[in-house]
Design a protein around this motif. Structure first.
Motif, PDB file in Angstrom:
ATOM      1  N   ASN A   1      -3.714  28.622   5.017  1.00 40.35           N
ATOM      2  CA  ASN A   1      -3.293  27.940   6.246  1.00 40.35           C
ATOM      3  C   ASN A   1      -1.888  27.341   6.128  1.00 40.35           C
ATOM      4  OD1 ASN A   1      -3.969  26.000   4.438  1.00 40.35           O
ATOM      5  ND2 ASN A   1      -5.319  24.845   5.816  1.00 40.35           N
ATOM      6  N   ASP A   2      -1.141  27.613   5.020  1.00 40.77           N
ATOM      7  CA  ASP A   2       0.228  27.104   4.853  1.00 40.77           C
ATOM      8  C   ASP A   2       1.210  27.996   5.610  1.00 40.77           C
ATOM      9  OD1 ASP A   2      -0.640  25.119   3.200  1.00 40.77           O
ATOM     10  OD2 ASP A   2       0.003  26.075   1.329  1.00 40.77           O
ATOM     11  N   VAL A   3       2.258  27.376   6.097  1.00 35.61           N
ATOM     12  CA  VAL A   3       3.343  28.110   6.747  1.00 35.61           C
ATOM     13  C   VAL A   3       4.452  28.234   5.721  1.00 35.61           C
ATOM     14  CG1 VAL A   3       5.022  28.081   8.615  1.00 35.61           C
ATOM     15  CG2 VAL A   3       2.715  27.166   8.983  1.00 35.61           C
ATOM     16  N   VAL A   4       4.876  29.462   5.432  1.00 34.43           N
ATOM     17  CA  VAL A   4       5.891  29.713   4.408  1.00 34.43           C
ATOM     18  C   VAL A   4       7.179  30.075   5.100  1.00 34.43           C
ATOM     19  CG1 VAL A   4       6.528  31.130   2.447  1.00 34.43           C
ATOM     20  CG2 VAL A   4       4.138  30.502   2.805  1.00 34.43           C
ATOM     21  N   ILE A   5       8.253  29.356   4.777  1.00 31.49           N
ATOM     22  CA  ILE A   5       9.578  29.628   5.325  1.00 31.49           C
ATOM     23  C   ILE A   5      10.500  29.936   4.147  1.00 31.49           C
ATOM     24  CG2 ILE A   5      11.519  28.692   6.607  1.00 31.49           C
ATOM     25  CD1 ILE A   5       9.503  26.776   7.922  1.00 31.49           C
ATOM     26  N   PRO A   6      11.052  31.163   4.068  1.00 32.11           N
ATOM     27  CA  PRO A   6      11.990  31.467   2.978  1.00 32.11           C
ATOM     28  C   PRO A   6      13.282  30.687   3.158  1.00 32.11           C
ATOM     29  CG  PRO A   6      11.539  33.424   4.302  1.00 32.11           C
ATOM     30  CD  PRO A   6      10.785  32.295   4.902  1.00 32.11           C
ATOM     31  N   VAL A   7      13.763  30.083   2.097  1.00 31.64           N
ATOM     32  CA  VAL A   7      14.983  29.279   2.115  1.00 31.64           C
ATOM     33  C   VAL A   7      15.950  29.876   1.120  1.00 31.64           C
ATOM     34  CG1 VAL A   7      15.945  26.980   1.712  1.00 31.64           C
ATOM     35  CG2 VAL A   7      13.670  27.218   2.709  1.00 31.64           C
ATOM     36  N   GLU A   8      17.194  30.103   1.568  1.00 33.47           N
ATOM     37  CA  GLU A   8      18.201  30.649   0.667  1.00 33.47           C
ATOM     38  C   GLU A   8      18.817  29.487  -0.107  1.00 33.47           C
ATOM     39  OE1 GLU A   8      22.379  33.083   0.858  1.00 33.47           O
ATOM     40  OE2 GLU A   8      21.032  33.137   2.555  1.00 33.47           O
TER      41      GLU A   8
ATOM     42  N   ALA B   1      21.583  27.335  -2.491  1.00 36.31           N
ATOM     43  CA  ALA B   1      23.016  27.120  -2.319  1.00 36.31           C
ATOM     44  C   ALA B   1      23.836  28.120  -3.117  1.00 36.31           C
ATOM     45  CB  ALA B   1      23.380  25.697  -2.728  1.00 36.31           C
ATOM     46  N   LYS B   2      23.365  28.568  -4.241  1.00 34.08           N
ATOM     47  CA  LYS B   2      24.097  29.531  -5.070  1.00 34.08           C
ATOM     48  C   LYS B   2      23.896  30.928  -4.515  1.00 34.08           C
ATOM     49  CE  LYS B   2      23.732  27.075  -9.448  1.00 34.08           C
ATOM     50  NZ  LYS B   2      23.222  27.157 -10.812  1.00 34.08           N
ATOM     51  N   GLN B   3      24.950  31.706  -4.492  1.00 39.37           N
ATOM     52  CA  GLN B   3      24.858  33.081  -4.041  1.00 39.37           C
ATOM     53  C   GLN B   3      24.280  33.950  -5.156  1.00 39.37           C
ATOM     54  OE1 GLN B   3      25.371  34.196  -1.048  1.00 39.37           O
ATOM     55  NE2 GLN B   3      26.035  32.205  -0.271  1.00 39.37           N
ATOM     56  N   GLY B   4      23.511  34.939  -4.825  1.00 40.75           N
ATOM     57  CA  GLY B   4      22.958  35.866  -5.795  1.00 40.75           C
ATOM     58  C   GLY B   4      21.661  35.393  -6.416  1.00 40.75           C
ATOM     59  N   ALA B   5      21.192  34.210  -6.103  1.00 37.41           N
ATOM     60  CA  ALA B   5      19.936  33.720  -6.662  1.00 37.41           C
ATOM     61  C   ALA B   5      18.784  34.207  -5.804  1.00 37.41           C
ATOM     62  CB  ALA B   5      19.934  32.198  -6.740  1.00 37.41           C
ATOM     63  N   ALA B   6      17.593  34.163  -6.325  1.00 34.84           N
ATOM     64  CA  ALA B   6      16.412  34.601  -5.600  1.00 34.84           C
ATOM     65  C   ALA B   6      16.095  33.619  -4.476  1.00 34.84           C
ATOM     66  CB  ALA B   6      15.229  34.737  -6.566  1.00 34.84           C
ATOM     67  N   PHE B   7      15.379  34.104  -3.460  1.00 31.99           N
ATOM     68  CA  PHE B   7      14.990  33.254  -2.354  1.00 31.99           C
ATOM     69  C   PHE B   7      13.925  32.267  -2.802  1.00 31.99           C
ATOM     70  CE2 PHE B   7      16.707  36.805   0.092  1.00 31.99           C
ATOM     71  CZ  PHE B   7      17.467  36.118   1.011  1.00 31.99           C
ATOM     72  N   GLY B   8      14.022  31.044  -2.341  1.00 32.56           N
ATOM     73  CA  GLY B   8      13.002  30.058  -2.611  1.00 32.56           C
ATOM     74  C   GLY B   8      12.033  29.998  -1.441  1.00 32.56           C
ATOM     75  N   THR B   9      10.941  29.369  -1.605  1.00 32.66           N
ATOM     76  CA  THR B   9       9.965  29.242  -0.514  1.00 32.66           C
ATOM     77  C   THR B   9       9.742  27.776  -0.201  1.00 32.66           C
ATOM     78  OG1 THR B   9       8.121  29.286  -2.040  1.00 32.66           O
ATOM     79  CG2 THR B   9       8.795  31.397  -1.113  1.00 32.66           C
ATOM     80  N   LEU B  10       9.502  27.528   1.038  1.00 28.49           N
ATOM     81  CA  LEU B  10       9.202  26.169   1.503  1.00 28.49           C
ATOM     82  C   LEU B  10       7.915  26.274   2.289  1.00 28.49           C
ATOM     83  CD1 LEU B  10      10.107  23.231   1.855  1.00 28.49           C
ATOM     84  CD2 LEU B  10      11.279  23.952   3.913  1.00 28.49           C
ATOM     85  N   SER B  11       6.915  25.523   1.904  1.00 30.84           N
ATOM     86  CA  SER B  11       5.641  25.620   2.630  1.00 30.84           C
ATOM     87  C   SER B  11       5.280  24.272   3.216  1.00 30.84           C
ATOM     88  CB  SER B  11       4.535  26.118   1.689  1.00 30.84           C
ATOM     89  OG  SER B  11       4.298  25.160   0.687  1.00 30.84           O
ATOM     90  N   PHE B  12       4.676  24.343   4.413  1.00 29.32           N
ATOM     91  CA  PHE B  12       4.215  23.134   5.074  1.00 29.32           C
ATOM     92  C   PHE B  12       2.715  23.224   5.171  1.00 29.32           C
ATOM     93  CE2 PHE B  12       8.489  23.836   6.742  1.00 29.32           C
ATOM     94  CZ  PHE B  12       9.066  22.626   6.434  1.00 29.32           C
ATOM     95  N   VAL B  13       2.029  22.199   4.803  1.00 31.81           N
ATOM     96  CA  VAL B  13       0.568  22.173   4.879  1.00 31.81           C
ATOM     97  C   VAL B  13       0.162  21.532   6.179  1.00 31.81           C
ATOM     98  CG1 VAL B  13      -1.521  21.350   3.757  1.00 31.81           C
ATOM     99  CG2 VAL B  13       0.449  21.974   2.383  1.00 31.81           C
ATOM    100  N   ARG B  14      -0.735  22.193   6.923  1.00 40.51           N
ATOM    101  CA  ARG B  14      -1.203  21.636   8.197  1.00 40.51           C
ATOM    102  C   ARG B  14      -2.314  20.665   7.991  1.00 40.51           C
ATOM    103  NH1 ARG B  14      -1.619  26.710  12.198  1.00 40.51           N
ATOM    104  NH2 ARG B  14       0.310  27.625  11.612  1.00 40.51           N
TER     105      ARG B  14
END
Length: 149
Positions: A127-134, A136-149
């Motif tokens: 039930n978490d909403v996952v939003i990919p966050v880039e 600040a450094k270029q070339g790094a892997a995408f991070g994830t941000l999740s919000f719990v309802r």
């Protein structure tokens, strides 16, 4: 030039060395010792026996003192090394105990298990909403941000 294979130096000796070697063949060790030993004994008779005894005792005292000083220094170094090893063993035991406690908590505490699954494995709840966050450094892997309802 190979000196070991060259025997020129054996046959090219100066004649003085050969004459010197031939000058003493008749004198034996026994003759030399019979001449030298009595002269040494006569020389020792001139020195009083208490001086000889004192010199022997002084030399013995010096040797014993040197041995004792060196033994004490080695003993101190060994004791210091032993204490350092005991301290390292105690620190390692404390670290092992803290790791045992942490392992016990990680296997039994559900909050720690969940946070480890989210951070290390990137897992989320259904039930978490996952939003990919880039990041600040270029070339790094995408991070994830999740919000719990």
């Amino acid at each position: 030039m190979n000196i070991a294979g060259n025997t020129y130096w054996l046959t090219n000796r100066p004649p003085t060395q050969q004459i010197t070697a031939r000058a003493f063949p008749e004198m034996s060790v026994r003759d030399l010792s019979q001449d030298i030993v009595p002269a040494t004994v006569r020389g020792l008779r001139l020195i009083p026996s208490w001086i000889i005894l004192g010199m022997i005792l002084l030399a013995t005292l010096g040797i014993c003192a040197t041995v004792l000083i060196r033994t004490r220094a080695e003993s101190r170094a060994s004791q210091l090394q032993h204490q350092q090893m005991l301290d390292e063993i105690a620190a390692t035991r404390r670290a092992n105990e803290s790791l045992k406690i942490e392992i016990r908590r990680m296997t039994t505490d559900p909050n720690i298990i969940e946070s480890a699954a989210r951070l290390r494995l990137g897992m989320v709840r259904p039930n978490d909403v996952v939003i990919p966050v880039e990041p600040a450094k270029q070339g790094a892997a995408f991070g994830t941000l999740s919000f719990v309802r």
